[in-house]
Scaffold this active site. Structure first.
Site, short mmCIF file in Angstrom:
data_model
loop_
_atom_site.label_atom_id
_atom_site.label_comp_id
_atom_site.label_asym_id
_atom_site.label_seq_id
_atom_site.Cartn_x
_atom_site.Cartn_y
_atom_site.Cartn_z
N ASP A 1 10.76 -5.52 -4.85
CA ASP A 1 10.21 -6.57 -4.12
C ASP A 1 10.55 -7.94 -4.47
O ASP A 1 11.06 -8.12 -5.32
CB ASP A 1 8.46 -6.33 -4.16
CG ASP A 1 8.11 -5.85 -5.49
OD1 ASP A 1 8.73 -6.31 -6.63
OD2 ASP A 1 6.95 -5.50 -5.58
N ASN B 1 -5.47 -2.67 -7.72
CA ASN B 1 -5.89 -1.91 -6.23
C ASN B 1 -4.81 -0.82 -6.10
O ASN B 1 -5.18 -0.09 -4.73
CB ASN B 1 -5.91 -3.06 -5.13
CG ASN B 1 -4.40 -3.47 -4.80
OD1 ASN B 1 -3.40 -3.19 -5.31
ND2 ASN B 1 -4.32 -4.39 -3.84
N HIS C 1 -1.77 -0.55 -5.70
CA HIS C 1 -0.45 -0.90 -4.83
C HIS C 1 0.90 -0.37 -5.62
O HIS C 1 0.79 -0.22 -6.97
CB HIS C 1 -0.29 -2.29 -4.42
CG HIS C 1 -0.13 -3.31 -5.59
ND1 HIS C 1 -0.44 -4.57 -5.59
CD2 HIS C 1 0.79 -3.19 -6.70
CE1 HIS C 1 -0.03 -5.39 -6.55
NE2 HIS C 1 0.66 -4.47 -7.30
N GLU D 1 -0.02 -3.06 -0.30
CA GLU D 1 -1.41 -3.06 -0.55
C GLU D 1 -2.07 -2.14 0.15
O GLU D 1 -1.28 -1.40 1.07
CB GLU D 1 -1.52 -4.69 -0.03
CG GLU D 1 -0.77 -5.76 -0.66
CD GLU D 1 -1.26 -6.16 -2.07
OE1 GLU D 1 -1.59 -5.22 -2.95
OE2 GLU D 1 -1.04 -7.07 -2.58
#
Ligand code: F6R
Length: 240
Positions: free
Chosen positions: A67, A136, A138, A143
């Site tokens: 990313d 979370n 990810h 996400e």
């Protein structure tokens, strides 16, 4: 999934670094999928020490990073391109031309994502993918969402990701969007190693390993992959 709990970050870095070096010894032109953030740093440090000891070469390796932030100049110290240069590339014999990133500043975002995905395929796919995990759940910057993503795409970062990473931007405005490989593309890697350390990751780790497979916890998709090794420290493993 194979779960391995080791005493600390250094031991995890050594185990993962050794796996990458073993692959490069077997196949010097292996395609490596790389991650940024705090979790992979000890692995990169171990790879650097093995390189300096003459045990491994990155000269023919090819890398793809998961990313990159959008709207951040590539030369900004917090870009993931800068991170990789500082943490690994500048300290080993990799050819910069063999290191690949999504261009978070591309004007035609869809074309940029297609270019990146096609390039990975052209080189035969990722042989070994390194992952961290967000609080979370990810992976990459996938996400929590209603469906699993496939190819690379532009994503709005979740509030918990902005909170977790804002410290790196010390007072500066942090990017709110990024480009990331999709979950489907990550799962096409032949082998995956994931590292999670610290108590803040314990809930996400438990859901990834023992929870239902759901795009609300993107890392849970790894349950479907035949060759995943998860490296944990005792704090990250504490809820298992
Ligand atoms: C980074 C990435 C992210 C991180 C995750 C954990 O390239 O893809 O998924 O792996 O946010 O970050 P750290 O390791 O900083 O806790």
């Amino acid at each position: 999934m194979k779960i391995i709990t080791l005493n600390d970050e250094a031991a995890i870095g050594q185990a993962i670094g050794d796996r990458f070096c073993a692959l490069l010894q077997e196949n010097p032109s292996a395609v490596l999928g790389l991650a940024t953030g705090a979790s992979p740093i000890p692995s990169y440090q171990h790879m650097i020490s093995r390189f300096k000891a003459g045990a491994v070469s990155f000269a023919k390796a090819r890398t793809f990073n998961l990313d990159e932030y959008c709207d951040l100049p590539a030369e900004h110290p917090q870009s993931y391109r800068s991170f990789m240069h500082a943490q690994l590339f500048s300290q080993v014999d990799i050819d910069p031309q063999n290191t690949h990133f999504l261009d978070g500043n591309a004007t035609d975002e869809a074309a940029e994502c297609s270019r990146f995905d096609a390039l990975i395929e052209r080189f035969g796919g990722v042989d070994l993918q390194l992952l961290g995990i967000g609080r979370n759940g990810h992976i990459g910057f996938n996400e929590p969402a209603d469906t699993f993503t496939q190819g690379s795409f532009k994503v709005q970062l979740a509030p918990s990701t902005l909170e977790a990473n804002s410290g790196y931007f010390s007072g500066e405005h942090m990017p709110t969007h990024a480009m990331t490989m999709g979950v489907g593309a990550i799962l096409r890697a032949k082998e995956i190693v994931l590292v999670a350390t610290g108590a803040a990751k314990a809930e996400a780790v438990k859901a990834m390993i023992q929870g239902e497979i759901t795009p609300q916890l993107p890392a849970s998709a790894l349950q479907n992959h035949p060759n995943v090794t998860v490296y944990l420290d005792p704090a990250a493993a504490s809820l298992l």
